[in-house]
Write a protein that holds these residues in place. Structure first.
Motif, short mmCIF file in Angstrom:
data_model
loop_
_atom_site.label_atom_id
_atom_site.label_comp_id
_atom_site.label_asym_id
_atom_site.label_seq_id
_atom_site.Cartn_x
_atom_site.Cartn_y
_atom_site.Cartn_z
N GLY A 440 20.38 21.77 -75.32
CA GLY A 440 19.79 21.82 -76.65
C GLY A 440 18.30 22.11 -76.64
N ALA A 441 17.62 21.59 -77.66
CA ALA A 441 16.19 21.88 -77.83
C ALA A 441 15.35 21.35 -76.68
N SER A 442 15.77 20.22 -76.09
CA SER A 442 14.99 19.62 -75.02
C SER A 442 14.84 20.55 -73.82
N LEU A 443 15.98 21.04 -73.29
CA LEU A 443 15.91 21.93 -72.13
C LEU A 443 15.38 23.32 -72.52
N ASN A 444 15.58 23.70 -73.77
CA ASN A 444 14.98 24.95 -74.25
C ASN A 444 13.46 24.90 -74.07
N ILE A 445 12.86 23.82 -74.51
CA ILE A 445 11.40 23.70 -74.45
C ILE A 445 10.93 23.62 -73.00
N LEU A 446 11.65 22.87 -72.17
CA LEU A 446 11.25 22.75 -70.77
C LEU A 446 11.34 24.10 -70.05
N ALA A 447 12.38 24.87 -70.33
CA ALA A 447 12.53 26.19 -69.70
C ALA A 447 11.40 27.12 -70.13
N GLY A 448 10.98 27.01 -71.39
CA GLY A 448 9.85 27.82 -71.86
C GLY A 448 8.55 27.44 -71.16
N PHE A 449 8.37 26.14 -70.92
CA PHE A 449 7.20 25.68 -70.18
C PHE A 449 7.18 26.30 -68.78
N VAL A 450 8.34 26.35 -68.16
CA VAL A 450 8.43 26.94 -66.81
C VAL A 450 7.98 28.41 -66.84
N ALA A 451 8.50 29.17 -67.81
CA ALA A 451 8.14 30.58 -67.92
C ALA A 451 6.64 30.75 -68.12
N GLY A 452 6.06 29.95 -69.00
CA GLY A 452 4.64 30.05 -69.27
C GLY A 452 3.79 29.74 -68.04
N ASN A 453 4.16 28.69 -67.31
CA ASN A 453 3.38 28.31 -66.13
C ASN A 453 3.49 29.35 -65.02
N PHE A 454 4.69 29.85 -64.78
CA PHE A 454 4.84 30.88 -63.76
C PHE A 454 4.06 32.14 -64.14
N SER A 455 4.08 32.48 -65.42
CA SER A 455 3.36 33.68 -65.86
C SER A 455 1.86 33.56 -65.61
N ALA A 456 1.31 32.37 -65.84
CA ALA A 456 -0.12 32.18 -65.60
C ALA A 456 -0.46 32.37 -64.12
N TYR A 457 0.45 31.94 -63.24
CA TYR A 457 0.22 32.12 -61.80
C TYR A 457 0.18 33.60 -61.45
N TRP A 458 1.21 34.35 -61.85
CA TRP A 458 1.30 35.74 -61.43
C TRP A 458 0.24 36.61 -62.10
N LEU A 459 -0.02 36.38 -63.39
CA LEU A 459 -1.05 37.18 -64.05
C LEU A 459 -2.44 36.86 -63.50
N GLY A 460 -2.67 35.58 -63.20
CA GLY A 460 -3.95 35.19 -62.61
C GLY A 460 -4.16 35.87 -61.27
N LEU A 461 -3.11 35.90 -60.42
CA LEU A 461 -3.23 36.57 -59.12
C LEU A 461 -3.45 38.07 -59.28
#
Length: 819
Positions: A440-461
């Motif tokens: 439901g909404a709980s894992l939806n939000i957590l999965a979005g957090f994962v995408a955002g954090n990984f994106s910051a790593y790769w774009l920063g590099l």
């Protein structure tokens, strides 16, 4: 007519009182004290060299060459105006036209209100300019007036392109919706892209005309301060329009979206009084904000490089060569973007012109890469002709071109990386959907957090890698032309290269609000329910409408719009951060008296104030994120409260105009309140931290840039992932109204202020703080030199206290309280 309240000028005058007190104190100082010279290297001392002293292309002097540049800008303006006219004259059914014009009218009301608000904010900036330039720098009155006028020109530029943007987009939204009825996919792509190119070409051309006007027609001793005034004005306009627009649009979006869960109604249901506000918000946040932001980004980056060249290069001939080269590169971006658009349009039309389904991201992706490749090729070609010999070195033309290329490649590579985390084809986005199916909404939000954090790593590099290449190139002899900090100049050129395909970057960003609005216009027009509509369309427009294919294409196209809105955000925030390096350099030069070693040593953690400044910047970034989201949360609460009480699902087919306008009023009210608190906190905090200690302030500026970069990337891409996860459920899985859809709607409402309020507004906030800091720190240093540290520290405490009051107000005066 909808009426909206803005903070009064009387209130503004009371709040600017601490600055007026400072003016009185300084004017009462002994004349001898005031006569002391300001720090060398300040922006007030910038003097433009004579552009005729250098020749190019076999004998053309710099001034004449740039006059030809004005001609190219005129062609860019003509492109924008002709496209505007073409969009206006495209066929559209009256039912859809009525909706788009209603959206435009509410947008007009919003923009007029924002215009009054901007004039109030200019009171604060104007007071500091008068204090610094008029009282401390002893500039003659006419010169101070000119600087103030150019700050108003900067505001007017940001405001004007924003207005042009909403007019073009509200033409395009109804025309796109109507074109979808043909059952062909290509018009759904070509019309929004044409609207975006119109905005992009107009925006870049106007900004360049203003800057060339200052360079060519303003006397050299006036031009430097006028550039600074212009940059501060456009930065102020962008910050206000971006922050307020971001708050407005997400209040409306959340308010409208939550009704899908509460009442189980479809997307953009005409009975929902929040939908018109949502459409207005698409323009206020995703058109007005980016247009003003883009205008400011291109202007401020140019001013940063001009400032650097005048401070770091002592040879007047080399100054002229670099200045002319920079502006020729800017003119070239108009040519490369226009040529790429026409070539890409012809290819896309031949490939997709008659198909019923298409990959809507395809032509957008090819346009970005084509423009990047053409821009890189022209960068090398034009540079070889403009600066074949720079400071006696015949190799610098390709070295400087290579540095710019690092930025131009970033403008294409970054969108590709963003799509990895936000596209409907992204594995990250599909993981958000999969997580939602079971959690439901709980894992939806957590999965979005994962995408955002990984994106910051790769774009920063990715940014770090491209900047490292630029730094490496700068070690190969750039010091010949740039004797002072050539690596910093290289970083500034990377930021410049980010914008090497400016009109196209703006175009793919503006694509999103048109596609979003087109879907809404289709539903709000209730065109399917009009008696005899198929025969009417066949008679008047020559085709039989296919409503189902039209709706499907519009929904899928909205997903492409979401993706490409997301791709432009890191480009702009990356430019802000990399460009801030160049702007901070001018402050460092002034404070260190030309980079004297005994003063430069203070720029390290061994100097405690510098370290404390680094810590402070992070705190301010997190306050800003909370304050902007708080304004959205409270406003959305009020909007939902009103919509629930006034939605009539059984007794009407459409929401009343008065109810829709009331929701717009609620959105505007909280956007104004939120922006007022945020702006005054940033304004007085900048003054306070500049007055505490100069090296503390430099640490603070570096910190907000770095913290802001990663916070913005994380929030923007997490929000994009949540948004398109919902779109997959709606378009591919056809599960609207199910628990899975409800979960993705919740995730999307969390992502709304992430991607369209807090993250995007960090870009103009960082640049405004840095630009305004140029004045604030010079003001503080001059005052300390003349009156000692006691008065400066007292004023710092006063300004900090005022800023903390507005930090307090940004939550406690904005919090949700049950009525």
């Amino acid at each position: 007519m909808l009426t909206l309240r803005v903070p009064s000028f009387r209130r503004a005058a009371l709040l600017v009182l601490p600055l007026l007190v400072a003016v009185v104190i300084l004017m009462s100082l002994p004349t001898a004290a005031l006569a002391q010279p300001a720090q060398a290297g300040g922006e007030a001392q910038l003097h433009m060299p004579d552009l005729t002293q250098a020749t190019f292309l076999g004998g053309t002097n710099g001034r004449t060459l740039l006059m030809w540049g004005l001609g190219v800008c005129a062609l860019g303006l003509l492109f924008g105006l002709l496209t505007y006219s073409q969009l206006k004259n495209l066929p559209v059914h009256r039912s859809m036209l009525e909706i788009s014009e209603l959206i435009y009218e509410t947008c007009k009301t919003y923009l007029i209100t924002q215009g009054k608000f901007l004039l109030i904010l200019e009171v604060f900036i104007g007071a500091v300019m008068i204090l610094y330039f008029g009282v401390l720098e002893h500039m003659e009155t006419v010169k101070v007036i000119i600087i103030l006028l150019f700050s108003l020109v900067g505001i007017a530029g940001s405001y004007g392109v924003a207005w042009f943007g909403i007019r073009v987009n509200t033409f395009a939204n109804s025309r796109t919706a109507f074109a979808s009825l043909t059952g062909k996919a290509f018009p759904c792509n070509s019309i929004p892209l044409k609207a975006g190119m119109s905005i992009g070409m107009m925006l870049i051309s106007i900004e360049l005309v203003i800057m060339l006007f200052i360079l060519l027609f303003i006397p050299g001793d006036y031009a430097g301060p006028c550039f600074i005034g212009f940059a501060i004005g456009e930065s102020l306009g962008a910050a206000a329009l971006r922050v307020a627009g971001g708050i407005f649009t997400k209040i409306a979006d959340i308010g409208a979206d939550l009704m899908k869960i509460v009442f189980k109604i479809k997307e953009d249901d005409a009975r929902n009084p929040g939908v018109i506000a949502d459409c207005t918000g698409d323009n206020a946040g995703d058109s007005v904000g980016p247009s003003a932001d883009g205008f400011e980004t291109y202007g401020v980056t140019g001013v940063a490089l001009i400032t650097f060249i005048l401070l770091a290069v002592s040879n007047p001939l080399v100054q002229v060569q670099l200045l002319v080269w920079i502006f020729v590169m800017r003119v070239m971006m108009i040519v490369s973007s226009g040529a790429s658009y026409f070539i890409n349009h012809a290819i896309a039309q031949s490939r997709y012109g008659n198909v019923a389904k298409m990959n809507f991201e395809g032509p957008l992706t090819s346009l970005v890469w084509m423009t990047s490749i053409i821009s890189i090729a022209l960068t090398y070609l034009v540079s070889s002709q403009i600066i074949p010999d720079l400071a006696g070195d015949t190799t610098l033309w390709w070295k400087l071109s290579s540095v710019i290329t690092c930025g131009t490649l970033a403008g294409a590579i970054i969108p590709e990386l963003v799509k990895v985390f936000t596209s409907m084809n992204s594995r990250h986005v599909r993981e958000v959907v999969t997580a939602s199916q079971e959690g439901g909404a709980s894992l939806n939000i957590l999965a979005g957090f994962v995408a955002g954090n990984f994106s910051a790593y790769w774009l920063g590099l990715a940014m770090m890698a491209l900047m490292s290449i630029a730094y490496w190139i700068s070690t190969f002899g750039l010091v010949v032309a740039i004797p002072m900090a050539p690596a910093v100049f290289a970083f500034g050129l990377v930021a410049f290269g980010f914008l090497g395909m400016g009109p196209v970057t703006i175009a793919v960003d503006s694509y999103g609000p048109v596609t979003d609005n087109a879907q809404s216009v289709f539903e709000l027009s209730t065109i399917e329910q009009i008696p005899g509509i198929a025969a009417e369309v066949k008679r008047d427009f020559g085709f039989t409408p296919d409503f189902e294919k039209g709706k499907d294409n519009l929904e899928e196209n909205d997903g492409a719009g979401n993706t490409f809105k997301a791709t432009a955000k890191p480009v702009l925030i990356g430019t802000a951060v990399v460009g801030a390096t160049t702007m901070i350099f001018s402050i460092i030069v002034a404070l260190t008296e030309g980079l004297k070693p005994e003063r430069v040593i203070n720029l390290s953690i061994l100097h405690p104030p510098f370290l404390l400044g680094l810590i402070t910047g992070g705190a301010v970034i997190y306050w800003f994120t909370g304050a902007s989201t708080q304004a959205v949360t409270t406003g959305a609460y009020r909007a939902v409260q009103f919509i629930k009480a006034n939605i009539h699902l059984e007794s009407s087919t459409k929401a009343s105009v008065s109810d829709s306008k009331k929701v717009v009023e609620i959105c505007t009210q909280y956007a104004q309140k939120g922006m007022f608190n945020i702006f005054l906190t940033v304004f007085f905090a900048t003054l306070a931290f500049a007055f505490v200690e100069p090296y503390y302030f430099i640490g603070y500026l570096i910190s907000i840039a770095l913290f802001g970069l990663y916070q913005a990337i994380f929030m923007a891409n997490a929000g994009g992932a949540w948004d398109n996860a919902k779109k997959i459920v709606e378009t591919e899985m056809k599960q609207k109204g199910t628990p899975l859809h409800d979960a993705t709607v919740v995730g999307d409402t969390v992502g709304d202020p992430f991607k369209d309020t807090s993250s995007v507004a960090l870009n103009p906030i960082i640049k405004f703080t840095t630009l305004f800091g140029l004045l604030a720190v010079q003001l503080a240093v001059s005052l300390t030199n003349e009156r000692g540290a006691t008065l400066t520290n007292v004023l710092a405490a006063v300004f900090l206290a005022v800023s903390i009051v507005f930090v307090w107000r940004s939550f406690y005066a904005m919090r949700i309280e049950k009525q």
